[in-house]
Write a protein that holds these residues in place. Structure first.
Motif, short mmCIF file in Angstrom:
data_model
loop_
_atom_site.label_atom_id
_atom_site.label_comp_id
_atom_site.label_asym_id
_atom_site.label_seq_id
_atom_site.Cartn_x
_atom_site.Cartn_y
_atom_site.Cartn_z
N LEU A 1 -3.22 -28.65 30.82
CA LEU A 1 -4.64 -28.96 31.02
C LEU A 1 -5.53 -27.85 30.47
O LEU A 1 -6.54 -28.13 29.82
CB LEU A 1 -4.93 -29.19 32.51
CG LEU A 1 -4.48 -30.56 33.05
CD1 LEU A 1 -4.70 -30.64 34.55
CD2 LEU A 1 -5.23 -31.69 32.34
N ILE A 2 -5.13 -26.58 30.71
CA ILE A 2 -5.92 -25.47 30.16
C ILE A 2 -5.98 -25.57 28.65
O ILE A 2 -7.05 -25.49 28.03
CB ILE A 2 -5.30 -24.11 30.57
CG1 ILE A 2 -5.41 -23.90 32.09
CG2 ILE A 2 -5.97 -22.95 29.83
CD1 ILE A 2 -4.62 -22.71 32.59
N GLY A 3 -4.79 -25.81 28.03
CA GLY A 3 -4.74 -25.94 26.58
C GLY A 3 -5.62 -27.08 26.09
O GLY A 3 -6.35 -26.95 25.11
N PHE A 4 -5.57 -28.19 26.82
CA PHE A 4 -6.34 -29.37 26.42
C PHE A 4 -7.84 -29.10 26.50
O PHE A 4 -8.59 -29.40 25.57
CB PHE A 4 -5.96 -30.56 27.30
CG PHE A 4 -6.70 -31.82 26.96
CD1 PHE A 4 -6.43 -32.49 25.78
CD2 PHE A 4 -7.66 -32.33 27.82
CE1 PHE A 4 -7.11 -33.65 25.46
CE2 PHE A 4 -8.34 -33.49 27.50
CZ PHE A 4 -8.06 -34.15 26.33
N VAL A 5 -8.28 -28.48 27.62
CA VAL A 5 -9.71 -28.20 27.79
C VAL A 5 -10.19 -27.25 26.69
O VAL A 5 -11.24 -27.48 26.06
CB VAL A 5 -9.98 -27.62 29.19
CG1 VAL A 5 -11.39 -27.08 29.28
CG2 VAL A 5 -9.75 -28.67 30.25
N LEU A 6 -9.39 -26.20 26.43
CA LEU A 6 -9.76 -25.27 25.35
C LEU A 6 -9.86 -25.99 24.01
O LEU A 6 -10.81 -25.79 23.25
CB LEU A 6 -8.73 -24.14 25.26
CG LEU A 6 -8.77 -23.07 26.35
CD1 LEU A 6 -7.60 -22.10 26.19
CD2 LEU A 6 -10.09 -22.30 26.30
N ALA A 7 -8.89 -26.86 23.75
CA ALA A 7 -8.88 -27.58 22.47
C ALA A 7 -10.12 -28.47 22.36
O ALA A 7 -10.75 -28.54 21.30
CB ALA A 7 -7.61 -28.42 22.34
N VAL B 1 -8.58 -20.28 16.01
CA VAL B 1 -8.40 -20.13 17.45
C VAL B 1 -7.73 -21.38 18.02
O VAL B 1 -6.81 -21.30 18.84
CB VAL B 1 -9.75 -19.87 18.15
CG1 VAL B 1 -9.57 -19.85 19.66
CG2 VAL B 1 -10.35 -18.55 17.68
N GLN B 2 -8.17 -22.56 17.54
CA GLN B 2 -7.59 -23.79 18.09
C GLN B 2 -6.12 -23.92 17.72
O GLN B 2 -5.31 -24.38 18.53
CB GLN B 2 -8.38 -25.01 17.61
CG GLN B 2 -8.02 -26.25 18.41
CD GLN B 2 -8.88 -27.44 18.10
OE1 GLN B 2 -9.88 -27.33 17.42
NE2 GLN B 2 -8.48 -28.58 18.59
N VAL B 3 -5.77 -23.51 16.50
CA VAL B 3 -4.35 -23.54 16.11
C VAL B 3 -3.55 -22.62 17.04
O VAL B 3 -2.47 -23.00 17.53
CB VAL B 3 -4.17 -23.13 14.64
CG1 VAL B 3 -2.72 -22.85 14.32
CG2 VAL B 3 -4.72 -24.21 13.71
N LEU B 4 -4.09 -21.45 17.33
CA LEU B 4 -3.39 -20.52 18.23
C LEU B 4 -3.26 -21.12 19.62
O LEU B 4 -2.21 -21.00 20.26
CB LEU B 4 -4.12 -19.18 18.28
CG LEU B 4 -4.11 -18.37 16.97
CD1 LEU B 4 -4.92 -17.10 17.11
CD2 LEU B 4 -2.69 -18.04 16.55
N VAL B 5 -4.33 -21.76 20.10
CA VAL B 5 -4.28 -22.41 21.42
C VAL B 5 -3.16 -23.45 21.45
O VAL B 5 -2.35 -23.50 22.38
CB VAL B 5 -5.64 -23.06 21.77
CG1 VAL B 5 -5.50 -24.04 22.92
CG2 VAL B 5 -6.66 -22.00 22.10
N LEU C 1 3.01 -25.94 21.87
CA LEU C 1 4.30 -25.66 21.24
C LEU C 1 5.05 -24.54 21.95
O LEU C 1 6.18 -24.24 21.62
CB LEU C 1 4.11 -25.32 19.75
CG LEU C 1 3.85 -26.54 18.87
CD1 LEU C 1 3.01 -26.18 17.67
CD2 LEU C 1 5.15 -27.16 18.39
N HIS C 2 4.41 -23.91 22.92
CA HIS C 2 5.04 -22.89 23.76
C HIS C 2 5.68 -21.77 22.96
O HIS C 2 6.77 -21.31 23.27
CB HIS C 2 6.11 -23.51 24.66
CG HIS C 2 5.63 -24.71 25.40
ND1 HIS C 2 4.54 -24.66 26.24
CD2 HIS C 2 6.05 -25.99 25.42
CE1 HIS C 2 4.33 -25.87 26.75
NE2 HIS C 2 5.22 -26.69 26.25
N MET C 3 5.00 -21.35 21.89
CA MET C 3 5.53 -20.20 21.17
C MET C 3 5.34 -18.96 22.02
O MET C 3 4.27 -18.75 22.58
CB MET C 3 4.81 -20.03 19.83
CG MET C 3 5.33 -20.99 18.78
SD MET C 3 4.71 -20.54 17.17
CE MET C 3 5.67 -19.06 16.85
N GLY C 4 6.37 -18.17 22.11
CA GLY C 4 6.26 -16.97 22.94
C GLY C 4 6.82 -15.76 22.22
O GLY C 4 7.27 -15.85 21.08
#
Lengths: 110, 201
Positions: free
Chosen positions: A20-26, A57-61, A67-70
Motif C-alpha cells: 500500500l505504501i508503494g502504491f500510494v507513493l506511485a 524516483v517512481q522506478v526506485l519506489v 520487486l523487493h530489491m534489497g
C-alpha cells in the motif's frame, strides 16, 4: 558464491502495508508527473528535468516496494545483474542520443 | 529467510535446483530491459522526425493515458495482494486476485488497441513518419509483453484451480510472473514519461 539464493523461500515478499505504501507513493508521483505537464507551470527544459526526476524516483519506489530489491547477501547476484544492465542501457541510450545529435549537427540536418 | 513456512517441500537448502529458477528469470528480465533500452534509444533519436505528419500534440490525450496508467498501476498492487495470499496458501484468494489483475491488464490492452486503431484510422499509422514507426514499435512491444502476461495469468489460474497447496514449483511460477508484471509496470513509467508526457510539454 555460485548459488544465488533467489528461491521463493529466500525472497522477501512484502506485506499488505508495504504494497500500500508503494502504491500510494506511485500514485502521488504519477499525479505529479501529469500535473507538471498539464499545468504548463515550468519552462520546457525545467518540465523535462522534473519529469525525469519523478520517473527515476517512481522506478526506485517500484523496485523497492513491488520487486523487493534489497541489499541483503541473498540478493547479491540479482543486484550484480541489475547494475550491469543499468550501466549497459545507460551507455546504449546516452551514446545513441549523443552520436545521433552530433551527426545531425555536422550534417546540418537540423 | 526463515519466515516462509507455507511451502512444505521447500526447505532452506540453498543447493536446491529450483533456487536458480527465479534468478534465471531475473536475468531474462534484464535482457528484456536491454531490448526496451534499444527501443527507447531509437525513439529518442526519431521523436522529432514527423515528415509533415501528425505531431504528439495532435495525437496524444491526457485522459486515455491517465486511464491506462491507472489500470496498470492498480494491477500491480492487486498482483501483490495475490502474492501475499499465495504465501499464506489461500488459494481461492490467489485465484481471485489473479482474476482482478487479469481484468485490469485486459482493460489496459483494450484501451491501447483502441488508441492504435483510432490512430491508424486517422492516417497516423506506423508507416506515416519515423516518429510514428518508433512510437508504434516501442509501445506495442510493451503491449505485447502485457498480452503475454495475461496469457500467463490465465495459465496459472487454471493450474491453481482445484489444488489445495502451493508446491515450491508453483510458487516459483507465481514469483516469476510477479517479477514480470512489476517489471512491465516500470517500463510503462518510462513510456508514459518519455514517450507521452515529454512529447506533450
Amino acid at each position: 558464491m555460485s548459488n544465488p539464493n533467489t528461491s521463493s523461500s529466500g525472497e522477501s515478499h512484502g506485506s499488505v502495508s508495504s504494497y500500500l505504501i508503494g502504491f500510494v507513493l506511485a500514485v502521488i508521483l504519477t499525479v505529479l508527473s501529469f500535473g507538471v505537464v498539464m499545468s504548463h507551470s515550468l519552462a520546457p527544459t525545467g518540465t523535462l528535468a522534473v519529469l525525469s526526476v519523478l520517473a527515476l524516483v517512481q522506478v526506485l519506489v517500484h523496485l523497492h516496494y513491488f520487486l523487493h530489491m534489497g541489499s541483503g547477501s541473498e540478493a547479491r547476484w540479482n543486484n550484480i545483474a541489475f547494475v550491469f544492465t543499468v550501466a549497459f542501457v545507460s551507455i546504449l541510450i546516452v551514446g545513441t542520443v549523443f552520436i545521433m545529435a552530433n551527426t545531425s549537427i555536422n550534417m546540418m540536418s537540423r | 529467510m526463515a519466515q516462509n513456512t507455507t511451502v512444505p517441500t521447500a526447505g532452506h537448502d540453498e543447493h536446491h535446483p529450483e533456487s536458480t529458477v527465479v534468478f534465471g528469470f531475473w536475468v531474462y528480465l534484464m535482457t528484456d530491459c536491454i531490448i526496451f533500452g534499444s527501443l527507447f534509444a531509437t525513439f529518442a533519436v526519431l521523436r522529432n522526425q514527423f515528415n509533415g505528419g501528425p505531431t504528439p500534440h495532435e495525437l496524444f490525450e491526457f485522459g486515455g493515458l491517465g486511464l491506462e496508467t491507472a489500470l496498470l498501476l492498480l494491477s500491480s498492487i492487486t498482483y501483490g495482494f495475490g502474492m501475499i495470499a499465495a504465501h499464506k496458501t489461500q488459494i481461492s484468494q490467489v485465484i481471485l486476485w489473479l482474476g482482478v489483475t487479469f481484468l485490469l491488464g485486459l482493460g489496459f490492452v483494450g484501451l491501447e488497441v483502441r488508441e492504435f486503431a483510432h490512430m491508424i484510422a486517422d492516417g497516423a499509422g506506423p508507416d506515416r513518419s519515423a516518429f510514428l514507426s518508433a512510437f508504434f514499435t516501442l509501445v506495442s512491444t510493451h503491449g505485447l509483453h502485457v498480452t503475454c502476461g495475461l496469457i500467463w495469468i490465465v495459465t496459472l489460474m487454471v493450474q491453481l484451480m482445484g489444488t489445495t497447496e502451493i508446491p515450491e514449483r508453483m510458487m516459483n511460477k507465481l514469483t516469476c510472473l510477479s517479477l514480470f508484471w512489476h517489471f512491465l509496470d516500470i517500463v510503462w513509467i518510462c513510456v508514459f514519461t518519455y514517450v507521452y508526457l515529454a512529447s506533450m510539454i
